[in-house]
Write an enzyme that holds these catalytic residues in place. Structure first.
Site: not given
Length: 459
Positions: A10, A145
């Site tokens: 991101h 993650e």
């Protein structure tokens, strides 16, 4: 030397997961920068990053960049969301290079086995998925993650600097083990002397410094360090196991009017002790030795357009019992010889970085240069003394009440307390002051010579 690409997911207009004011893109970048720093400091490796700032980047841009580099490994760093908890890793669920699954096992197991010894982290397992950056990259690729940003217990860990540092270290060690990265060689005593030729809040300023060094035929690359949530970009011009070679490079850089300092790292067991502070008996409270004109003359050897602040530092230093000439050296260090190449701008009259507590926080502003110097001296007084402020001037330092009064009697005790970087902040101030003293002494010697010549003519 192997090349690794770190991809903080991101960024920019894409925040990723968000919860209670926390954004995934920020955690991704903080962790990736720390992984990069750890790998560069300890291993012989080349690290590239898809982004090293809050920048918008499409998935295609990331994979295209990776494929243009001939890298050996691609690691995409993310933080999860969706109501779960724990750590998981992913490889592409189609055909992958032979080493991919081996790398995943080494990195994943190394992290989960160690992190749960210290923190309550659940292992969600090694998984495979059709993610773009895993599918479209040509080299072995892995996506991790790290906990769930929308889980309050996970979020408390993510906002814990110690946890983030441990996470970055374990991921970096896993990468190093998976790719068999060779450790950097250290001196027999275990120390590595790094020559840092600038440390900046703004990456563009660090890039400009690195370009200047390369133009002058010096090696240079940029490393990052995150302290109290604030990112600094260090320009490293060399690293030596022989301190004399590092000192020689510093001398060469000083002749080029490039300020530099030595960052000592490593011991025989691989830890980094704090460097022995030079001149550790130099107190913040005391009398100035230099005169105002000697301060102004010195700074103009580097920046001819520097403001003439010597009188203010000497006068207010005397009123508050602060060594104003050394405070002037601190202002030089904070502003890069009043060129303001960091976060603070000239119009703020903020010569000490007061209030620059994090990325995007521009810090305090003062109505005049004189008031800015007064605020600087008052802030030093807060650290060096527990006494009440002298009544001669109003309090203009907006952060005076936030200081642990009397917690820094010596300049080197500002390390880790004032706006840093690293553990050499006070030493850097004293290094500037030492050069100012040397300049003043040289000027005095010239004056003495001129006087002697005049005397000789009169005999």
């Amino acid at each position: 030397m192997k090349t690794i690409i770190l991809d903080p997911g991101h960024g920019g207009s894409d925040p990723g997961a968000a919860y209670k004011g926390n954004e995934e893109k920020t955690f991704n970048l903080l962790t990736a920068l720390k992984v990069r720093e750890y790998l560069i400091d300890k291993y012989e490796v080349r690290i590239l990053m898809t982004r090293s700032e809050n920048k918008t980047m499409s998935l295609t841009e990331r994979s295209n960049y990776a494929n243009s580099t001939n890298a050996d490994f691609y690691l995409s760093i993310h933080h999860n969301a969706g109501g779960g908890t724990g750590f998981e890793s992913y490889t592409f669920n189609g055909s992958v290079p032979a080493a991919t699954l081996t790398y995943q096992t080494v990195i994943h197991n190394g992290f989960t086995n160690e992190i749960k010894k210290k923190y309550p982290v659940i292992d969600r397992g090694k998984k495979r998925a059709n993610f773009h950056v895993l599918r479209e990259t040509k080299m072995p690729s892995l996506l991790v993650e790290i906990l769930f940003i929308d889980n309050d217990k996970d979020l408390s860990l993510l906002n814990n600097t110690g946890f983030r540092n441990d996470t970055a270290m374990l991921i970096a060690e896993g990468v190093a083990k998976a790719l068999s990265l060779p450790e950097k060689k250290e001196s027999p005593g275990g120390q590595l002397f790094k020559v840092i030729a600038g440390s900046f809040n703004d990456r563009k300023n660090a890039e400009d410094r690195a370009a200047l060094l390369k133009q002058k035929s010096y090696d240079a690359f940029i490393t990052t360090v995150v302290i109290s949530g604030k990112t600094y970009y260090r320009v490293q011009a060399g690293a030596f196991t022989d301190k004399a070679r590092a000192e020689k490079l510093i001398a060469e850089l000083n002749k080029e009017k490039i300020e530099a300092f030595i960052l000592t790292e490593g011991t025989g067991n691989g830890t980094a002790p704090p460097p022995e502070p030079p001149a550790k008996d130099v107190t913040i409270l005391g009398e100035s030795l230099l005169k105002a004109h000697q301060l102004n003359e010195f700074v103009k050897t580097i920046n001819n357009g520097a403001p003439l602040l010597g009188e203010y530092y000497i006068r207010y230093g005397k009123e508050y019992g602060i060594r104003g000439d050394i405070a002037f050296g601190q202002a030089i260090h904070e502003t890069n010889y009043f060129r303001f190449t960091g976060q603070v701008k000239p119009e703020q009259n903020n010569f000490a970085g007061l209030g620059t507590t994090g990325p995007g926080v521009d810090g305090a502003s003062f109505k005049s240069p004189e008031e800015g110097v007064l605020a600087h001296i008052q802030h030093l007084y807060a650290y060096a003394s527990k006494e009440k402020l002298p009544p001669s001037h109003p309090l203009v330092d907006p952060r005076f009440s936030l200081v642990n009064r009397g917690s820094a009697g010596y300049w080197t005790q500002l390390n880790g307390k004032w706006a840093v970087p690293g553990t050499t902040y006070g030493q850097s101030i004293l290094s500037v002051y030492r050069r100012n003293l040397a300049h003043a002494l040289a000027e005095i010697e010239i004056q003495k010579k001129n006087i002697q010549e005049r005397l000789d003519l009169l005999e």
